[in-house]
Design an enzyme around this catalytic site. Structure first.
Site, PDB file in Angstrom:
ATOM      1  N   VAL A 197     -25.252  46.631  18.128  1.00  0.00           N
ATOM      2  CA  VAL A 197     -25.030  45.367  17.420  1.00  0.00           C
ATOM      3  C   VAL A 197     -24.261  44.393  18.309  1.00  0.00           C
ATOM      4  O   VAL A 197     -24.579  43.204  18.375  1.00  0.00           O
ATOM      5  CB  VAL A 197     -24.254  45.620  16.105  1.00  0.00           C
ATOM      6  CG1 VAL A 197     -23.928  44.323  15.400  1.00  0.00           C
ATOM      7  CG2 VAL A 197     -25.035  46.560  15.196  1.00  0.00           C
ATOM      8  N   GLU A 198     -23.257  44.897  19.007  1.00  0.00           N
ATOM      9  CA  GLU A 198     -22.366  44.034  19.787  1.00  0.00           C
ATOM     10  C   GLU A 198     -23.023  43.495  21.056  1.00  0.00           C
ATOM     11  O   GLU A 198     -22.868  42.326  21.374  1.00  0.00           O
ATOM     12  CB  GLU A 198     -21.089  44.800  20.162  1.00  0.00           C
ATOM     13  CG  GLU A 198     -20.134  45.003  19.009  1.00  0.00           C
ATOM     14  CD  GLU A 198     -19.455  43.720  18.569  1.00  0.00           C
ATOM     15  OE1 GLU A 198     -19.455  42.726  19.328  1.00  0.00           O
ATOM     16  OE2 GLU A 198     -18.921  43.691  17.450  1.00  0.00           O
ATOM     17  N   SER A 199     -23.712  44.355  21.796  1.00  0.00           N
ATOM     18  CA  SER A 199     -24.119  43.974  23.155  1.00  0.00           C
ATOM     19  C   SER A 199     -25.451  44.543  23.600  1.00  0.00           C
ATOM     20  O   SER A 199     -25.828  44.363  24.755  1.00  0.00           O
ATOM     21  CB  SER A 199     -23.061  44.481  24.134  1.00  0.00           C
ATOM     22  OG  SER A 199     -23.045  45.914  24.093  1.00  0.00           O
ATOM     23  N   TYR A 210     -23.204  41.938   9.606  1.00  0.00           N
ATOM     24  CA  TYR A 210     -22.718  42.867  10.625  1.00  0.00           C
ATOM     25  C   TYR A 210     -22.856  44.337  10.208  1.00  0.00           C
ATOM     26  O   TYR A 210     -23.438  45.142  10.926  1.00  0.00           O
ATOM     27  CB  TYR A 210     -21.268  42.503  10.937  1.00  0.00           C
ATOM     28  CG  TYR A 210     -20.670  43.158  12.148  1.00  0.00           C
ATOM     29  CD1 TYR A 210     -21.066  42.780  13.425  1.00  0.00           C
ATOM     30  CD2 TYR A 210     -19.686  44.133  12.024  1.00  0.00           C
ATOM     31  CE1 TYR A 210     -20.487  43.350  14.550  1.00  0.00           C
ATOM     32  CE2 TYR A 210     -19.100  44.699  13.132  1.00  0.00           C
ATOM     33  CZ  TYR A 210     -19.515  44.315  14.391  1.00  0.00           C
ATOM     34  OH  TYR A 210     -18.943  44.879  15.487  1.00  0.00           O
TER      35      TYR A 210
END
Length: 196
Positions: A86-88, A191
């Site tokens: 999700v982040e990167s 998220y």
């Protein structure tokens, strides 16, 4: 057993040790399912991007075993090992508009707070081992602060102060203070469903 009984396929045998890292991750799932249509929305997003999944999984191969080991040592839900998706997208040199960096997307101030050195020669936010320990320390702190993983994850994305203020606003109005009841930016709203 009964020869006519339906055969079960693709089940994980809980009596033996997991045969793959992905089995270990599945066996360690511990987050509560979020009951929102946003989960299906995010599933559809991933299903329609097989190239993204392939690239991300290939990148994760270098780091995922270490991350799962660290998460299991701490007794945390293993879904957290997938948070860098999700982040990167598991890109160690990912850099955001907010100056967040690395697979865990630390902003400079939070990185420093959790011991990640940043100077001309070295950025600890891009050091997967150091950043993983820092991210897990931070997530444990957020869990201790908010008492649930979905709120801890929301705070990881939006900031602990923002989540605290949203909880205080709902409390003052006599409203529930769970993840789905808080007013938050769309990025944070999506998220946890995206991780799920």
């Amino acid at each position: 057993g009964d020869a006519n009984a339906p055969q079960l396929h693709n089940t994980v045998d809980l009596t033996s040790s997991p045969t793959s890292l992905w089995d270990r991750i599945r066996l360690g799932f511990g987050l509560n399912d979020i009951d929102t249509p946003l989960v299906q929305n995010q599933i559809n997003w991933f299903v329609n991007r097989p190239d993204f999944i392939k690239r991300t999984v290939e990148r994760s191969n270098r780091y995922l075993y270490h991350i799962v080991e660290e998460i299991q040592k701490r007794g945390m839900p293993t879904e957290i090992a997938l948070l860098p998706v999700v982040e990167s997208a598991f890109n160690p040199v990912a850099y955001s508009r907010a100056h967040a960096s690395g697979i865990w997307q630390f902003i400079p101030s939070t990185g420093k707070l959790y011991g990640l050195q940043q100077n001309f020669w070295y950025d600890g936010r891009r050091d997967v081992m150091a950043a993983t320990n820092a991210a897990l320390d931070y997530l444990q702190k957020l869990y201790d602060m908010f008492g649930s993983w979905d709120l801890a994850l929301a705070a990881y994305n939006w900031g602990e102060g923002a989540v605290g203020r949203a909880i205080a606003r709902n409390t003052a109005r006599g409203l529930p203070t769970d993840y789905l009841s808080l007013t938050m930016p769309n990025e944070t709203r999506y998220y946890v469903p995206r991780l799920q």
